[in-house]
Structure formats: structure tokens, C-alpha cells
Write an enzyme that holds these catalytic residues in place. Structure first.
Site, PDB file in Angstrom:
ATOM      1  N   LYS A  70       0.842  -1.214   0.000  1.00  0.00           N
ATOM      2  CA  LYS A  70       0.000   0.000   0.000  1.00  0.00           C
ATOM      3  C   LYS A  70       0.860   1.240   0.000  1.00  0.00           C
ATOM      4  CE  LYS A  70       0.899   1.294   4.435  1.00  0.00           C
ATOM      5  NZ  LYS A  70       1.575   2.483   4.863  1.00  0.00           N
ATOM      6  N   ASP A 107      -2.732  -1.956   9.882  1.00  0.00           N
ATOM      7  CA  ASP A 107      -2.765  -1.935   8.415  1.00  0.00           C
ATOM      8  C   ASP A 107      -3.256  -3.255   7.811  1.00  0.00           C
ATOM      9  OD1 ASP A 107      -1.735   0.614   8.453  1.00  0.00           O
ATOM     10  OD2 ASP A 107       0.296   0.036   7.858  1.00  0.00           O
TER      11      ASP A 107
HETATM   12  P1  ATP Z   1       3.952  -0.330   7.913  1.00  0.00           P
HETATM   13  O1  ATP Z   1       3.961   0.310   6.571  1.00  0.00           O
HETATM   14  O2  ATP Z   1       2.722  -1.180   8.163  1.00  0.00           O
HETATM   15  O3  ATP Z   1       4.269   0.583   9.051  1.00  0.00           O
HETATM   16  P2  ATP Z   1       6.467  -1.438   7.192  1.00  0.00           P
HETATM   17  O4  ATP Z   1       6.154  -1.777   5.757  1.00  0.00           O
HETATM   18  O5  ATP Z   1       7.218  -0.177   7.432  1.00  0.00           O
HETATM   19  O6  ATP Z   1       5.128  -1.418   7.972  1.00  0.00           O
HETATM   20  P3  ATP Z   1       7.156  -4.163   7.652  1.00  0.00           P
HETATM   21  O7  ATP Z   1       7.794  -4.600   6.380  1.00  0.00           O
HETATM   22  O8  ATP Z   1       5.773  -4.595   7.907  1.00  0.00           O
HETATM   23  O9  ATP Z   1       7.268  -2.593   7.841  1.00  0.00           O
HETATM   24  O10 ATP Z   1       8.144  -4.674   8.795  1.00  0.00           O
HETATM   25  C1  ATP Z   1       8.258  -4.122  10.096  1.00  0.00           C
HETATM   26  C2  ATP Z   1       8.967  -5.158  10.987  1.00  0.00           C
HETATM   27  O11 ATP Z   1       8.062  -6.239  11.210  1.00  0.00           O
HETATM   28  C3  ATP Z   1      10.188  -5.797  10.343  1.00  0.00           C
HETATM   29  O12 ATP Z   1      11.335  -5.081  10.615  1.00  0.00           O
HETATM   30  C4  ATP Z   1      10.200  -7.208  10.910  1.00  0.00           C
HETATM   31  O13 ATP Z   1      11.016  -7.267  12.082  1.00  0.00           O
HETATM   32  C5  ATP Z   1       8.766  -7.463  11.370  1.00  0.00           C
HETATM   33  N1  ATP Z   1       8.018  -8.496  10.589  1.00  0.00           N
HETATM   34  C6  ATP Z   1       7.213  -9.433  11.096  1.00  0.00           C
HETATM   35  N2  ATP Z   1       6.661 -10.180  10.129  1.00  0.00           N
HETATM   36  C7  ATP Z   1       7.124  -9.728   8.957  1.00  0.00           C
HETATM   37  C8  ATP Z   1       6.912 -10.106   7.610  1.00  0.00           C
HETATM   38  N3  ATP Z   1       6.119 -11.119   7.266  1.00  0.00           N
HETATM   39  N4  ATP Z   1       7.526  -9.397   6.671  1.00  0.00           N
HETATM   40  C9  ATP Z   1       8.315  -8.350   7.012  1.00  0.00           C
HETATM   41  N5  ATP Z   1       8.590  -7.974   8.266  1.00  0.00           N
HETATM   42  C10 ATP Z   1       7.988  -8.645   9.244  1.00  0.00           C
END
Ligand code: ATP
Length: 299
Positions: free
Chosen positions: A12, A139
Site C-alpha cells: 500500500k 494496516d
Molecule cells: P507499515 O507500513 O505497516 O508501518 P512497514 O512496511 O514499514 O510497515 P514491515 O515490512 O511490515 O514494515 O516490517 C516491520 C517489521 O516487522 C520488520 O522489521 C520485521 O522485524 C517485522 N516483521 C514481522 N513479520 C514480517 C513479515 N512477514 N515481513 C516483514 N517484516 C515482518
């Protein structure tokens, strides 16, 4: 019941991310306009003796493979609700940047929920999966439904909104940013300031519905952008490289550090992506379109 189920799930971008003052519980009220984009992870659920997770992709080494993985947590939650053992192997084919502000972990949580639901033959209606999604993370409900939606509360209360087609380029940064750290920086920068109650912008919603990229470019807004730039000042160079190359607008995606560039058409997308790659201000780029469908069973 099949032996293996694969679910494709989109990333997203927030075309508007309005952040309210910190609440007593530490969360922030948000007015979030979510748009699903055609950059996908795939989660495959296969019957297995115990709950295991594997991951492939460039960022795979940053993804936890234990029960803290959001896909594993989703499987445990659904199994507990159905009175089953979470005996499943989850394989994540990861394209969405990790800790990139594109809800990659949330996407995998939603995908695992749908994949396990199909693998275990539960046939749970979407409206019953959504509360489980909200429990997994703010999210996650949007990752399940996709399309375009306004998220209020912590972002988890969704109202679908109309969205025409748009073209995007995403620049992936080296290294992630922690979402809680970006919110803490938002609070620090906001100290002593009156923070308005977050509200969706009527002009932005009209632009989104119209499919007019110039109108959308004029209304994109992310209240977390100053905080993300404060923690990662080099993102300003990436934003400038994209607009210099002809992007209609540039913004930090969610809590960053991925940056998003709205472009007029696929030709502009290729040109902006090539310029960003050449600028050496990012690790890699993806071109994508919106709105994309939410989590879908492929096989
Ligand atoms: P958001 O945009 O929802 O704030 P994000 O995209 O910035 O999230 P994510 O990729 O969801 O961040 O990852 C945040 C943290 O979640 C990672 O650093 C990791 O430690 C943990 N995590 C747990 N499950 C997963 C997964 N399936 N994929 C990626 N990271 C994961």
C-alpha cells in the site's frame, strides 16, 4: 481441502496520512487514505507437522522466521479460533520492501490468514476475518480488502472510497525505518504545537475518484514525512531526483523510507524509474499501478 494454497497480496501507499496528537494509550488517531498498488508478496500455506516459516527475496534476511512473523501470528490466531493446531508451513515470496512503509508485514499477515483459511477448509466470511486482521495490526485489514479506502481510528476502521487508475514509481531505500521510531519523532517535532484532529481531505478524495493525476498530485499529503526526513535526511535527495525527472509529485510512503512518485503514464514511469536508478539516491525502483485488488487465492 487442498495440500497447498498460495495467496497474492498487494503493498500500500498512503495518499493522505493525517496524524493526530498522541493519545493516552500512546497510539495516534489517524485519517489514512490507503491505496493498494501492484507490488505483491505471495504467501504459500502447506500442511506440515508444525508451524514453520521460510522466506525468499532480496530482503529475506531481515524477515523474522519465528512466531513473531506476522504470517505465523495470523496462522496461530486463525487456528486458535477454529480449535485447530497451527500445523502449517508458510513460505513468503517477498517483493515488498521490509520496514519500508508499504505494509509488507501486514500484507503477509492478511495473506497467511486467507491461505490458512482456504487450506483448512474454513470458508470464513471476510467480515469475520477483518476483526482478526485488526487484532494483528492497524494496516492488516486494508491488506485483506485492497482497492482504496479511508482508514480511521488507528487506521483499522475502513470505509471504501472511489479511485481511478494511477501510475506510480517506488524508490526502495537501503535499510528500513521503524514505524514506532517515526511516530516518536513525529511527537518530538510536534512538541508545544496544537495538532488538529485528523480528517480526510475532500479535495484529495475527489481527485482520487476522478483519476486525474494532476489533481491528485496537488493534494497528496503525509504528516509523517517531516519525521521520516528528520531521521533519514538523504530521502530529500531521492524525492528531488524523482521530481527533477518529471514525477508529478513525490512523497514518503507511510513511515518511509520508501518514497513514492506519482506519474502521468507508463512512459513517464519508465523515465522516472531510470532517472532514480541513475541518481544513486536509492537501492532499487518498482513501477506499479493502483488501485490493486486485495489478498487473493491464486491456487
Ligand atoms: P507499515 O507500513 O505497516 O508501518 P512497514 O512496511 O514499514 O510497515 P514491515 O515490512 O511490515 O514494515 O516490517 C516491520 C517489521 O516487522 C520488520 O522489521 C520485521 O522485524 C517485522 N516483521 C514481522 N513479520 C514480517 C513479515 N512477514 N515481513 C516483514 N517484516 C515482518
Amino acid at each position: 481441502m487442498s495440500a497447498s494454497v498460495t495467496v497474492r497480496v498487494p503493498a500500500k501507499v498512503n495518499v493522505q496520512l493525517a496524524v493526530g496528537a498522541a493519545r493516552p494509550d500512546g497510539f495516534h488517531d489517524l485519517a489514512n487514505v490507503f491505496l493498494a498498488v501492484s507490488l505483491y508478496d505471495e504467501v504459500t500455506a502447506t500442511a506440515c507437522d508444525s508451524l514453520t516459516v521460510t522466506c525468499e527475496g532480496r530482503d529475506a534476511d531481515q524477515v523474522p522466521l519465528d512466531r513473531t512473523n506476522l504470517a505465523a501470528r495470523a496462522a496461530q490466531m486463525l487456528a486458535a479460533r477454529a480449535g485447530l493446531a497451527p500445523s502449517v508451513h508458510l513460505h513468503i515470496a517477498k517483493n515488498i520492501p521490509v520496514a519500508g512503509g508499504m505494509a509488507g508485514g501486514s500484507a503477509d499477515g492478511a495473506a497467511a490468514l486467507l491461505a490458512c483459511d482456504a487450506l483448512w477448509g474454513l470458508d470464513t466470511p471476510v467480515e469475520d476475518l477483518l476483526p482478526l486482521c485488526a487484532e494483528l495490526g492497524s494496516d492488516v485489514p486494508f491488506s485483506l480488502v485492497g482497492g482504496a479506502a479511508l482508514g480511521t481510528g488507528r487506521g483499522e476502521i475502513l470505509t471504501p472510497v472511489a479511485a481511478g487508475p494511477f501510475h506510480w514509481v517506488f524508490a526502495v531505500a537501503d535499510g528500513g525505518l521503524s514505524t514506532p521510531a517515526v511516530f516518536r519523532e513525529f511527537d518530538r517535532l510536534a512538541e508545544g504545537r496544537e495538532i488538529p484532529v485528523p480528517q480526510a481531505s475532500p479535495a484529495l478524495l475527489a481527485a482520487l475518484a476522478s483519476g486525474d493525476p494532476d489533481a491528485l498530485a496537488a493534494t497528496l499529503a503525509n504528516d509523517l514525512q517531516p519525521a521520516a526526513l528528520s531521521l533519514r535526511p538523504s530521502l530529500a535527495d531521492t524525492l528531488a531526483a524523482g521530481t527533477d525527472a518529471g514525477a508529478l509529485a513525490a512523497l514518503v510512503s507511510g513511515s518511509g523510507p520508501t518514497t513514492a512518485f506519482l506519474v502521468r503514464d507508463p512512459e513517464a514511469a519508465s523515465k522516472v524509474a531510470a532517472a532514480l536508478e541513475a541518481s544513486a539516491t536509492c537501492r532499487s525502483t518498482h513501477t506499479a499501478t493502483s488501485p490493486a485488488l486485495g489478498a487473493r487465492v491464486l491456487s
